[in-house]
Design an enzyme around this catalytic site. Structure first.
Site, PDB file in Angstrom:
ATOM      1  N   HIS A 140       0.875  -1.172   0.000  1.00 45.92           N
ATOM      2  CA  HIS A 140       0.000   0.000   0.000  1.00 45.92           C
ATOM      3  C   HIS A 140       0.916   1.227   0.000  1.00 45.92           C
ATOM      4  CE1 HIS A 140      -3.651  -2.350   1.239  1.00 45.92           C
ATOM      5  NE2 HIS A 140      -2.728  -3.113   1.803  1.00 45.92           N
ATOM      6  N   PHE A 141       1.222   1.735  -1.192  1.00 46.00           N
ATOM      7  CA  PHE A 141       2.173   2.843  -1.298  1.00 46.00           C
ATOM      8  C   PHE A 141       1.487   4.213  -1.202  1.00 46.00           C
ATOM      9  CE2 PHE A 141       5.996   0.538  -3.498  1.00 46.00           C
ATOM     10  CZ  PHE A 141       6.248  -0.125  -2.316  1.00 46.00           C
TER      11      PHE A 141
ATOM     12  N   HIS B 153      -9.215  -9.891   1.054  1.00 46.86           N
ATOM     13  CA  HIS B 153      -9.031  -9.631   2.483  1.00 46.86           C
ATOM     14  C   HIS B 153     -10.207 -10.339   3.147  1.00 46.86           C
ATOM     15  CE1 HIS B 153      -8.090  -6.794   5.977  1.00 46.86           C
ATOM     16  NE2 HIS B 153      -9.137  -7.499   6.366  1.00 46.86           N
TER      17      HIS B 153
ATOM     18  N   HIS C 293      -2.797 -12.373   3.441  1.00 47.13           N
ATOM     19  CA  HIS C 293      -2.420 -12.298   4.857  1.00 47.13           C
ATOM     20  C   HIS C 293      -3.159 -13.306   5.744  1.00 47.13           C
ATOM     21  CE1 HIS C 293      -5.830  -9.638   4.522  1.00 47.13           C
ATOM     22  NE2 HIS C 293      -5.143  -8.559   4.271  1.00 47.13           N
TER      23      HIS C 293
ATOM     24  N   ASP D 238       2.536  -6.746   2.859  1.00 47.34           N
ATOM     25  CA  ASP D 238       1.388  -5.931   3.271  1.00 47.34           C
ATOM     26  C   ASP D 238       1.893  -4.610   3.850  1.00 47.34           C
ATOM     27  OD1 ASP D 238      -1.154  -5.024   3.793  1.00 47.34           O
ATOM     28  OD2 ASP D 238      -1.572  -6.410   5.436  1.00 47.34           O
TER      29      ASP D 238
ATOM     30  N   HIS E 176       1.848   4.060   8.370  1.00 50.07           N
ATOM     31  CA  HIS E 176       1.128   5.160   9.017  1.00 50.07           C
ATOM     32  C   HIS E 176       2.143   5.940   9.855  1.00 50.07           C
ATOM     33  CE1 HIS E 176      -2.785   3.493   7.905  1.00 50.07           C
ATOM     34  NE2 HIS E 176      -2.370   2.326   8.346  1.00 50.07           N
TER      35      HIS E 176
END
Length: 413
Positions: A44-45, A167, A221, A294, A298
């Site tokens: 998640h870039f 997910h 995941h 993954d 943050h």
């Protein structure tokens, strides 16, 4: 031509390797091992919409520091990438940012499944590496949890020959548990709200849909023994299903809450030591097909908020390979299995063309993880303080030789 001299290869032999390049270089690699560069199928870039956490300039440097030549980026952005036009706009931003840092990182983009945009799946094969379905809510607003829409996603994806990556957490169960445990505010409640049962129910549903429609399914995941039991059974009866594990579920468990609190809040959450052991057993017996970081950065400020406000996610793209190399050093993983999990199987599952990208690793290099050495923009890691044996020291990416070191990823000519 790049000539790498006296390098150890995967079979344990030493040799000289020649790689096509626009430049001429001779690299003395005595004491180093040459491995296929890692493919990270789950990052998640944060572009577009959350560049203050990460962008492709910082993320590309983090990827190179982790021996990664290719990533698959997820669609839960702002705005969400749920249409071909959104993917095209995102690609333009990415290409511009990669050009600014001069790093030829390869990438694929996921199309997000979303109500009102499911018809976009039909046009996705030329634009997306797969379809991402959030069966349970996570970071962002993407969610498809009703049976009718899920059936449509799997039907359309099967017709287009696209992988559906899920997910897998049951949203209704998560919301019910959240209400039941609303009075508890310590971060470790996260693992009880999003319990293994919620994951198992969603995995069961996803397997049934894949089996019904002949869809290629990837369960992302995977974190619990319950899920692994279901997935082993599905594989045994011929369902086209693949299993991803993450470093945080392999190297951390619920005991980490005591030290890290919200910093290890992640979806699905950390499990207990028994589930972590089950994941390693699933790696050994072949149930786990691939490892994705993954990578979900943050800021420290966000993570220091109260439990209910702190976002879920851990940065991991640059430390996954060192963690796995250390596991090899500890005898927990073979080097051959590492390459299968981080390159070969991913290339096969997603029908990627063979690449000539490589990573040179020093399997004897001992280094302690420090926040100040990280390339990721968020600048912190729950692995900080861990001393690991085995680190990437250079890459050959698209015919370019890139040196890797603490806070530097330099293309040399």
């Amino acid at each position: 031509m790049i000539e790498i001299v006296d390098v150890e290869t995967l079979d344990g032999s030493k040799r000289s390797i020649q790689i096509e390049s626009e430049t001429s270089q001779r690299i003395d690699a005595n004491g180093l091992t040459l491995l296929p560069a890692r493919i990270d199928p789950h990052v998640h870039f944060r572009v577009p919409g959350a560049e203050y956490k990460e962008d492709w300039r910082s993320a590309a440097k983090a990827a190179i520091a982790g021996g990664v030549s290719m990533v698959f980026d997820m669609p839960n952005n702002t705005p969400n990438c749920t249409s071909v036009s959104a993917l095209q706009s995102k690609r333009a931003i990415i290409d511009r940012q990669l050009a600014e840092v001069g790093i030829p990182l390869q990438y694929g983009l996921y199309l997000g499944a979303e109500h009102g945009h499911l018809h976009e799946i039909d046009a996705a094969p030329d634009h997306a590496v797969g379809i991402k379905v959030f069966m349970g809510s996570s970071t962002g607003t993407l969610l498809v949890d009703d049976d009718v829409s899920l059936d449509e996603v799997f039907t359309r994806a099967a017709k287009q020959g696209l992988v559906v990556s899920v997910h897998a957490e049951d949203e209704a169960m998560v919301q019910a548990r959240s209400r039941q445990l609303a009075s508890e505010t310590q971060p470790d409640v996260h693992s009880r709200i999003r319990n293994p049962e919620a994951a198992a129910v969603a995995v069961t549903k996803a397997i049934a849909l894949a089996e019904r429609h002949g869809t290629k399914l990837c369960v992302l995941h995977v974190s619990s023994a319950q899920e692994l039991k279901l997935l082993r059974s599905a594989k045994a009866r011929g369902v086209d299903v693949f299993v991803e594990a993450t470093p945080h579920h392999l190297f951390l468990d619920t005991s980490a809450y005591a030290k890290w609190g919200n910093h290890v809040k992640v979806n699905p959450p950390l499990r207990d030591a028994t589930d972590r052991k089950a994941l390693w057993e699933a790696i050994a017996d072949g149930t786990v097909d691939m490892i994705g970081s993954d990578h979900a950065p943050h800021t420290q400020e966000e993570k220091k908020q109260p439990y209910t406000s702190a976002p879920a996610g851990i940065a991991g793209v640059e430390l996954t390979l060192p963690l796995l190399l250390d596991a090899c050093h500890q005898g927990q993983l073979s080097l051959k299995r590492l390459v299968q999990l981080t390159h070969d199987n991913i290339e096969s599952i997603f029908a990627l063309p063979a690449s000539d990208d490589w990573v040179l690793v020093d399997r004897n290099l001992v280094r302690t993880v420090k926040d100040e050495d990280l390339e990721t923009k968020c600048g912190w890691s729950p692995y900080a303080g861990m001393t690991l044996t085995g680190w990437p020291v250079a890459m050959i990416l698209q015919g370019k030789y890139i040196e890797i070191g603490a806070k530097e990823c330099l293309i040399t000519h």
